[in-house]
Design an enzyme around this catalytic site. Structure first.
Site, PDB file in Angstrom:
ATOM      1  N   GLU A  58       0.816  -1.216   0.000  1.00  0.00           N
ATOM      2  CA  GLU A  58       0.000   0.000   0.000  1.00  0.00           C
ATOM      3  C   GLU A  58       0.852   1.270   0.000  1.00  0.00           C
ATOM      4  O   GLU A  58       0.586   2.223   0.722  1.00  0.00           O
ATOM      5  CB  GLU A  58      -0.996   0.004   1.161  1.00  0.00           C
ATOM      6  CG  GLU A  58      -2.214   0.856   0.837  1.00  0.00           C
ATOM      7  CD  GLU A  58      -3.392   0.653   1.779  1.00  0.00           C
ATOM      8  OE1 GLU A  58      -3.890   1.661   2.317  1.00  0.00           O
ATOM      9  OE2 GLU A  58      -3.830  -0.501   1.950  1.00  0.00           O
ATOM     10  N   TYR A  98      -6.302   5.039  -9.302  1.00  0.00           N
ATOM     11  CA  TYR A  98      -5.846   4.511  -8.013  1.00  0.00           C
ATOM     12  C   TYR A  98      -4.675   3.555  -8.241  1.00  0.00           C
ATOM     13  O   TYR A  98      -4.813   2.545  -8.933  1.00  0.00           O
ATOM     14  CB  TYR A  98      -6.974   3.792  -7.291  1.00  0.00           C
ATOM     15  CG  TYR A  98      -6.567   3.283  -5.913  1.00  0.00           C
ATOM     16  CD1 TYR A  98      -6.722   4.082  -4.797  1.00  0.00           C
ATOM     17  CD2 TYR A  98      -5.995   2.025  -5.768  1.00  0.00           C
ATOM     18  CE1 TYR A  98      -6.334   3.633  -3.540  1.00  0.00           C
ATOM     19  CE2 TYR A  98      -5.601   1.571  -4.529  1.00  0.00           C
ATOM     20  CZ  TYR A  98      -5.773   2.375  -3.421  1.00  0.00           C
ATOM     21  OH  TYR A  98      -5.378   1.934  -2.185  1.00  0.00           O
ATOM     22  N   GLU A 100      -1.006   1.593  -6.451  1.00  0.00           N
ATOM     23  CA  GLU A 100      -0.175   1.221  -5.304  1.00  0.00           C
ATOM     24  C   GLU A 100       1.092   0.552  -5.822  1.00  0.00           C
ATOM     25  O   GLU A 100       1.168   0.143  -6.987  1.00  0.00           O
ATOM     26  CB  GLU A 100      -0.905   0.241  -4.381  1.00  0.00           C
ATOM     27  CG  GLU A 100      -2.101   0.789  -3.650  1.00  0.00           C
ATOM     28  CD  GLU A 100      -2.715  -0.233  -2.705  1.00  0.00           C
ATOM     29  OE1 GLU A 100      -2.084  -1.286  -2.468  1.00  0.00           O
ATOM     30  OE2 GLU A 100      -3.833   0.019  -2.212  1.00  0.00           O
ATOM     31  N   HIS A 155      -1.926  -7.879  -2.423  1.00  0.00           N
ATOM     32  CA  HIS A 155      -2.841  -7.036  -1.659  1.00  0.00           C
ATOM     33  C   HIS A 155      -4.153  -7.063  -2.419  1.00  0.00           C
ATOM     34  O   HIS A 155      -4.307  -6.380  -3.430  1.00  0.00           O
ATOM     35  CB  HIS A 155      -2.306  -5.610  -1.514  1.00  0.00           C
ATOM     36  CG  HIS A 155      -3.235  -4.718  -0.756  1.00  0.00           C
ATOM     37  ND1 HIS A 155      -3.208  -3.341  -0.872  1.00  0.00           N
ATOM     38  CD2 HIS A 155      -4.243  -4.992   0.125  1.00  0.00           C
ATOM     39  CE1 HIS A 155      -4.141  -2.815  -0.089  1.00  0.00           C
ATOM     40  NE2 HIS A 155      -4.790  -3.795   0.513  1.00  0.00           N
ATOM     41  N   ASP A 189      -1.492  -9.034   2.254  1.00  0.00           N
ATOM     42  CA  ASP A 189      -2.811  -8.687   2.781  1.00  0.00           C
ATOM     43  C   ASP A 189      -3.858  -9.357   1.890  1.00  0.00           C
ATOM     44  O   ASP A 189      -4.264  -8.812   0.874  1.00  0.00           O
ATOM     45  CB  ASP A 189      -2.980  -7.167   2.806  1.00  0.00           C
ATOM     46  CG  ASP A 189      -4.332  -6.731   3.338  1.00  0.00           C
ATOM     47  OD1 ASP A 189      -5.131  -7.603   3.722  1.00  0.00           O
ATOM     48  OD2 ASP A 189      -4.596  -5.516   3.348  1.00  0.00           O
ATOM     49  N   ASP A 234      -4.035 -10.678   7.021  1.00  0.00           N
ATOM     50  CA  ASP A 234      -2.703 -10.952   6.472  1.00  0.00           C
ATOM     51  C   ASP A 234      -2.367 -12.430   6.633  1.00  0.00           C
ATOM     52  O   ASP A 234      -2.556 -13.002   7.709  1.00  0.00           O
ATOM     53  CB  ASP A 234      -1.672 -10.075   7.172  1.00  0.00           C
ATOM     54  CG  ASP A 234      -1.988  -8.597   7.003  1.00  0.00           C
ATOM     55  OD1 ASP A 234      -1.527  -8.008   6.029  1.00  0.00           O
ATOM     56  OD2 ASP A 234      -2.731  -8.050   7.855  1.00  0.00           O
ATOM     57  N   HIS A 274      -2.853  -2.129  10.144  1.00  0.00           N
ATOM     58  CA  HIS A 274      -2.377  -3.508  10.179  1.00  0.00           C
ATOM     59  C   HIS A 274      -1.125  -3.607  11.051  1.00  0.00           C
ATOM     60  O   HIS A 274      -0.290  -2.688  11.057  1.00  0.00           O
ATOM     61  CB  HIS A 274      -1.976  -4.004   8.785  1.00  0.00           C
ATOM     62  CG  HIS A 274      -3.116  -4.214   7.850  1.00  0.00           C
ATOM     63  ND1 HIS A 274      -3.514  -5.458   7.415  1.00  0.00           N
ATOM     64  CD2 HIS A 274      -3.954  -3.340   7.238  1.00  0.00           C
ATOM     65  CE1 HIS A 274      -4.530  -5.332   6.573  1.00  0.00           C
ATOM     66  NE2 HIS A 274      -4.812  -4.050   6.459  1.00  0.00           N
TER      67      HIS A 274
END
Length: 291
Positions: A58, A98, A100, A155, A189, A234, A274
């Site tokens: 992230e 968006y 990451e 993720h 994740d 996770d 997390h």
């Protein structure tokens, strides 16, 4: 003299390699805002320094400035001739605007990167399953008994967790054909809890139903910071006989930095929602041939 030789042969017949601590950490929305907060960066750096390989997830920094600053701060605090960190990082991944990144931070004296592979997610009839396609890394680890291993990070998007976790099976098969390593770690994740993966769906997830995969983390582990939540988001999954032998399930830990560093819940949530998840790759016992 004969007794001495026999003792030496016995000692040589059993050898042990070094251990390696491997971790993952979803640092919620890591970017320029977080890197500007010294108290937050201090906790992140301490979490990273506990591990020999750390998967960071992230990373949401459009200008791609925050992560290089993190590496500079990490190395300036902990680097020495015997302890220096390097990294590999993916391109910015995601649909539309968006994006990451995945990054692996590792101790150069212990491991090196043999190869990287950005999974293209272009299987015919099954395109674009992943919102953030796995950035796969093949590590060399000369000081441990498992000399090389592949880490597949993920993720997932919570609402698509079942499909994305299942599709990791296809990623594994493609990477297995691409590279010669037999040792695999799939981690990150998964969002594999709290309604995103109903119990009724586990049998439809090949990574879970195939008995050749070992899940180090069960469904009861809590990797969330909030006291009001209890979710096994996770996860760590292993494949390969040698890899499975090298990792004791009891070495798996959720690192509660809130308690460890005496933080309030609000202070801890400023770091992430997390906790880091880690485990230790131990040495595999090798026995010499008996005469």
């Amino acid at each position: 003299m004969r007794m001495f030789s026999a003792l030496n042969l016995l000692m040589l017949s059993v050898s042990y390699g070094a251990t390696l601590k491997i971790c993952s950490f979803n640092i919620q929305s890591f970017g320029e805002n977080k890197i500007s907060k010294p108290e937050v960066v201090d906790v992140i750096i301490q979490c990273i320094a506990r591990c020999d390989i750390m998967l960071i997830m992230e990373i949401k920094d459009g200008r791609e400035l925050a992560f290089p600053q993190l590496m500079t701060k990490l190395n300036s605090r902990y680097s020495s001739r015997r302890n220096e960190y390097n990294f590999v990082i993916s391109d910015r991944l995601g649909r539309k605007s968006y994006k990451e990144q995945y990054a692996f931070i590792y101790r150069k004296r212990l491991v090196s990167v043999r190869d990287v592979y950005q999974y293209p997610d272009l299987q015919t009839g099954d395109e674009d399953v992943f919102a953030r396609e796995p950035f796969v890394v093949w590590f060399s680890s000369p000081r441990t008994e498992v000399k090389d291993f592949v880490i597949i990070p993920i993720h997932t998007v919570p609402e698509a967790a079942v499909r994305e976790i299942d599709e990791l099976f296809d990623v594994f098969e493609e990477v297995q054909q691409r590279w010669t390593s037999e040792n695999f770690i799939i981690m990150g994740d998964f969002n594999a809890a709290c309604g995103y993966v109903p119990k009724s769906q586990w049998n439809n997830i090949r990574l879970r139903s195939d008995s050749s995969f070992l899940w180090l983390t069960d469904d009861s582990v809590d990797t969330t910071v909030k006291q009001s939540t209890n979710c096994a988001y996770d996860r760590v999954v292993l494949h390969g006989e040698r890899m499975i032998q090298a990792i004791k399930p009891s070495s798996t830990e959720v690192f509660d930095f809130k308690t460890e560093y005496g933080l309030t819940e609000q202070q801890a949530l400023a770091v992430s929602d997390h906790f880091p998840l880690g485990f230790t790759m131990g040495s595999v016992q090798r026995r010499g041939r008996r005469n």
